[in-house]
Design an enzyme around this catalytic site. Structure first.
Site, PDB file in Angstrom:
ATOM      1  N   THR A 340     131.150 106.431  32.115  1.00 49.19           N
ATOM      2  CA  THR A 340     129.781 105.940  31.884  1.00 49.19           C
ATOM      3  C   THR A 340     129.344 104.922  32.938  1.00 49.19           C
ATOM      4  OG1 THR A 340     130.747 104.393  30.296  1.00 49.19           O
ATOM      5  CG2 THR A 340     129.737 106.375  29.402  1.00 49.19           C
ATOM      6  N   ASP A 341     128.051 104.553  32.868  1.00 51.34           N
ATOM      7  CA  ASP A 341     127.453 103.606  33.828  1.00 51.34           C
ATOM      8  C   ASP A 341     127.410 102.189  33.272  1.00 51.34           C
ATOM      9  OD1 ASP A 341     126.765 105.829  35.494  1.00 51.34           O
ATOM     10  OD2 ASP A 341     125.112 106.226  34.140  1.00 51.34           O
ATOM     11  N   SER A 366     125.984  96.599  32.685  1.00 49.04           N
ATOM     12  CA  SER A 366     125.205  97.790  33.014  1.00 49.04           C
ATOM     13  C   SER A 366     125.304  97.986  34.516  1.00 49.04           C
ATOM     14  CB  SER A 366     123.740  97.624  32.598  1.00 49.04           C
ATOM     15  OG  SER A 366     122.969  98.688  33.107  1.00 49.04           O
ATOM     16  N   ARG A 367     125.864  99.118  34.938  1.00 55.49           N
ATOM     17  CA  ARG A 367     126.049  99.333  36.375  1.00 55.49           C
ATOM     18  C   ARG A 367     124.751  99.752  37.055  1.00 55.49           C
ATOM     19  NH1 ARG A 367     130.770 101.839  34.152  1.00 55.49           N
ATOM     20  NH2 ARG A 367     132.435 100.302  34.143  1.00 55.49           N
ATOM     21  N   VAL A 368     123.709 100.004  36.264  1.00 58.63           N
ATOM     22  CA  VAL A 368     122.388 100.246  36.856  1.00 58.63           C
ATOM     23  C   VAL A 368     121.689  98.909  37.069  1.00 58.63           C
ATOM     24  CG1 VAL A 368     120.128 101.300  36.441  1.00 58.63           C
ATOM     25  CG2 VAL A 368     122.207 102.561  35.885  1.00 58.63           C
TER      26      VAL A 368
END
Length: 505
Positions: A340-341, A366-368
């Site tokens: 997941t991101d 959150s990698r976004v």
């Protein structure tokens, strides 16, 4: 009576001309063995992996193992009616489910059959449950926010349309509550996504409660429920998330938006482990088969934001994983974390101390990141995660009773008030503009002189004041989604004005 050979030959010729082969070699097989939702079949030499099979009594199955002298298939119910020697036919179709607008507002099983008593689902369109995820060239970066309506998440762990954000924590820590709030919050969102809630291995009463809650808040108008409860067979539980994803992909390729929730993938992995061991696949770590990582990666890779040439649709995934005693380093949790991101980690200690949602700021990410956040929220909440992480460290240090300097005391006081301000009741998602107003007040010290126990009352009355007297300000915030200097000044004045009235009263 004499029969001439010429007459026999003529009769045979006529019969051969009108003869229609009932079954070709490799198209029909016979059951060798059946039990525990699994059937081994001899004779289907042309069968495809993932192909739908037709058993007697209108029972369906799916090919999972292609062996040298037999085929291993899983049965979708009705196992007790199948006997050794029964005839099995190929359908020449890979496993597929009905898709389209007719499913919205309905409760279905993983085969797309209705469970809500509202009659048949009228849709001719079907999609395979297993497809290859769109390639990198067909995608674009995730930049459009998916507002959950939960202050702690939208401010610190933003989710974008097309993202895969894991929700992880022990049982009874509020994981399902977060996704239900996120679905309810889409009601008033512009260009709202179609939501698909996939219940895997849940109790029937739990699923009924979720359906009732969504209906009560008007969210069933744009939601599909796919359910394979704990009383269902392992093959149906295994199929459920793939079926839900295919239903979401229909909207994705139409240029629309979809949000898919998998509740939860821990039980999905357990159902697959059961199938795999019955299929005699070799077990590995924690008795899971070697391909359990591929099981979830090929599912979650299908979530994406398509580029403009492909319609700019999006499919957002919110998988849920249940941990045992906070063990995020177990096999299935680490697998899904790496796919997941980002993840939202819910901590039991916070939950039981009254911090709800019980989001652990340090372990959640959150990698976004800010790319999927509105300009206004990014501006007011930019340093919030760091501030709260520092507050948690300082609060731990302060427990030892050391004398703290004035700046540390101020930091503790502000952190305590921000924690209180970020608490949120269930089924009460907040619109983005109200979140911005409260967080702006918190990070700029406008709550510092209030008693902690009065923060919730202050928050409630602040929203009422803004709705009544500052509607234009809220509307402008909602429309622009940015916080320029003029808007910032107006917001500051509005909060200061209300605070003066609040303290006078």
């Amino acid at each position: 009576m004499t029969i001439h050979p010429e007459e026999v030959t003529e009769v045979l010729k006529k019969q051969l001309e009108t003869f229609e082969p009932k079954a070709e070699l490799g198209e029909v097989g016979r059951v060798l063995q059946v039990g525990d939702g699994i059937a081994r079949i001899y004779g289907l030499s042309h069968a495809l992996a993932g192909e739908l099979l037709e058993f007697p009594h209108q029972i369906m199955g799916m090919v999972m193992n292609l062996e040298r002298d037999a085929v291993g298939a899983v049965l979708f119910g009705g196992e007790g009616a199948i006997r050794e020697g029964d005839v099995v036919r190929r359908t020449n179709r890979v496993m597929e489910v009905p898709v389209g607008d007719a499913l919205v507002g309905r409760v279905v099983n993983p085969l797309g059959q209705p469970l809500d008593g509202k009659g048949p689902i009228n849709t001719a369109k079907r999609r395979p449950v297993e497809v290859i995820a769109p390639g990198v060239a067909a995608r674009q970066p995730v930049i459009e926010p998916l507002q959950t309506g939960i202050k702690a998440i939208d401010a610190m762990i933003p989710i974008g349309r097309g993202q895969r954000e894991l929700i992880i924590g022990d049982r009874q820590t509020g994981k399902t509550a977060i996704v239900i709030d996120a679905i309810i919050n889409q009601k008033n969102e512009p260009n709202r996504p179609i939501c698909i809630y996939v219940a895997i291995g849940q109790k029937q009463s739990t699923v009924a409660s979720v359906v009732e809650t969504l209906a009560r808040y008007g969210a069933m108008d744009y939601t599909i429920i796919v359910t394979a409860t704990s009383s269902e067979s392992a093959p149906l539980q295994y199929l459920a998330p793939y079926a839900g994803t295919s239903m979401g992909e229909e909207f994705l390729w139409q240029g629309k938006h979809a949000l898919c929730v998998y509740d939860d993938l821990s039980k999905h992995a357990q159902a697959y482990r059961q199938l795999s061991l019955l299929m005699r696949r070799p077990p590995g770590r924690e008795a899971y088969p070697g391909d359990v990582f591929y099981l979830h990666s090929r599912l979650l890779e299908r979530a994406c934001k398509l580029n403009d040439q492909n319609g700019a649709g999006s499919l957002t995934s919110l998988p849920i994983i249940e941990t045992q005693a906070g063990d995020v380093a177990a096999y299935i949790p680490t697998n899904v974390i790496s796919i997941t991101d980002g993840q939202i980690y819910l901590e039991p200690g916070l939950f039981y101390s009254g911090v709800r949602p019980a989001v652990n700021v340090g372990l959640s990410v959150s990698r976004v990141g800010g790319a999927a956040q509105t300009g206004a929220m990014k501006k007011v909440a930019g340093s919030l995660r760091l501030d709260l992480a520092q507050y948690n460290e300082l609060a731990t240090f302060a427990q030892f009773g050391s004398d703290l300097d004035k700046s540390s005391q101020q930091q503790l006081a502000r952190g305590e008030r921000m924690i209180e301000a970020l608490k949120q009741d269930q089924y009460q998602p907040l619109p983005f503009e109200k979140q911005v107003a409260l967080i702006y007040a918190g990070v700029n010290g406008l709550l510092d002189d209030l008693a902690v126990k009065t923060i919730k009352g202050f928050e409630k009355e602040l929203y009422a004041h803004l709705e009544k007297n500052k509607q234009s300000l809220l509307a402008e915030l909602k429309e622009k989604k940015t916080l320029d200097d003029a808007l910032k000044t107006r917001l500051n004045e509005a909060i200061a004005e209300f605070k003066k009235m609040y303290q006078t009263n």
